[in-house]
Design a protein around this motif. Structure first.
Motif, PDB file in Angstrom:
ATOM      1  N   LYS A  18     -27.741 -19.335  25.121  1.00  0.00           N
ATOM      2  CA  LYS A  18     -29.105 -19.084  24.657  1.00  0.00           C
ATOM      3  C   LYS A  18     -29.560 -17.750  25.211  1.00  0.00           C
ATOM      4  N   VAL A  19     -30.326 -17.019  24.408  1.00  0.00           N
ATOM      5  CA  VAL A  19     -30.885 -15.725  24.809  1.00  0.00           C
ATOM      6  C   VAL A  19     -32.323 -15.665  24.300  1.00  0.00           C
ATOM      7  N   LYS A  20     -33.210 -15.115  25.122  1.00  0.00           N
ATOM      8  CA  LYS A  20     -34.605 -14.947  24.696  1.00  0.00           C
ATOM      9  C   LYS A  20     -34.690 -13.973  23.524  1.00  0.00           C
ATOM     10  N   HIS A  21     -35.524 -14.341  22.549  1.00  0.00           N
ATOM     11  CA  HIS A  21     -35.804 -13.497  21.388  1.00  0.00           C
ATOM     12  C   HIS A  21     -37.291 -13.182  21.405  1.00  0.00           C
ATOM     13  N   THR A  25     -39.116 -17.005  22.780  1.00  0.00           N
ATOM     14  CA  THR A  25     -38.345 -18.129  22.245  1.00  0.00           C
ATOM     15  C   THR A  25     -36.866 -17.864  22.487  1.00  0.00           C
ATOM     16  N   ASN A  26     -36.065 -18.908  22.386  1.00  0.00           N
ATOM     17  CA  ASN A  26     -34.621 -18.771  22.579  1.00  0.00           C
ATOM     18  C   ASN A  26     -33.885 -18.825  21.255  1.00  0.00           C
ATOM     19  N   SER A  28     -30.103 -19.758  20.014  1.00  0.00           N
ATOM     20  CA  SER A  28     -28.897 -20.425  20.488  1.00  0.00           C
ATOM     21  C   SER A  28     -27.707 -20.045  19.632  1.00  0.00           C
ATOM     22  N   THR A  61     -24.614 -18.266  15.266  1.00  0.00           N
ATOM     23  CA  THR A  61     -26.012 -18.482  15.649  1.00  0.00           C
ATOM     24  C   THR A  61     -26.820 -19.029  14.469  1.00  0.00           C
ATOM     25  N   LYS A 139     -26.081 -18.729  34.285  1.00  0.00           N
ATOM     26  CA  LYS A 139     -26.678 -17.550  33.650  1.00  0.00           C
ATOM     27  C   LYS A 139     -25.857 -16.314  33.999  1.00  0.00           C
ATOM     28  N   VAL A 164     -28.511 -14.339  29.745  1.00  0.00           N
ATOM     29  CA  VAL A 164     -27.855 -15.250  28.804  1.00  0.00           C
ATOM     30  C   VAL A 164     -27.595 -16.557  29.545  1.00  0.00           C
ATOM     31  N   LYS A 165     -28.136 -17.631  29.017  1.00  0.00           N
ATOM     32  CA  LYS A 165     -27.917 -18.953  29.595  1.00  0.00           C
ATOM     33  C   LYS A 165     -26.673 -19.554  28.951  1.00  0.00           C
TER      34      LYS A 165
END
Length: 175
Positions: A18-21, A25-26, A28, A61, A139, A164-165
């Motif tokens: 997952k990455v913040k956008h 928001t994330n 995935s 994605t 992370k 990046v999670k």
């Protein structure tokens, strides 16, 4: 004791992130094609030998344009670096906790990483196969591997987060 070999059961495993956008928001994604070579000397997986690779072109994605951008030179550069690889240097146990240390290579850059890991133990499935479960949740900073592309937002901030999670769920099958 002889070494035991294990393989990933792809129908019960997932290599996700997952990455913040837009900073709130994330997004995935996951890799659909991957492989691993895992050997153990005992049933608790301590000091397991782990080598893993994922096909960059299998990134998904749920958005084709975004997936193609991630495969491009702006991010993973799949044409020149088609695989993400990880090679463990240690897998140690401390009480009920595990730590997986190794070399992660993305985009031709190798960095040592440490990931907390959960080992779920061993179990026989209904068909008599011995299974093992591993979960890695951690992370990384994508910029450490040269994944630097970004776009400034009109309201401040950036389009893509640096952190990046990782969420890696592995069900292994004894060979």
């Amino acid at each position: 004791m002889a070494a035991t070999k294990w393989a990933i059961d792809p129908t019960h495993s997932e290599i996700g992130f997952k990455v913040k956008h837009m900073m709130f928001t994330n997004v995935s994604g996951k890799f659909g094609t991957y492989d691993a070579s895992i050997t153990t000397e005992d049933d608790n997986f301590e000091n397991a030998g782990i080598e893993f690779s994922a096909d960059i072109n299998s990134i998904n994605t749920n958005n084709t344009d975004r997936d193609n951008h991630l495969k491009s030179g702006d991010f993973f550069d799949a044409e020149n670096h088609p695989k993400l690889t990880f090679k463990a240097t240690s897998f140690t146990k401390d009480g009920d906790d595990y730590e997986l240390t190794g070399d992660l290579t993305l985009r031709g850059i190798t960095k040592s990483v440490k990931f907390p890991a959960e080992f779920s133990g061993l179990m026989k499935d209904p068909w008599g196969n011995t299974k093992a479960g591993l979960n890695i949740s951690s992370k990384i900073n994508r910029k450490d591997w040269g994944l630097n592309w970004n776009s400034a937002l009109e309201t401040g901030g950036v389009l893509v987060g640096e952190e990046v999670k990782l969420n890696i769920e592995l069900q292994l099958i004894k060979l």
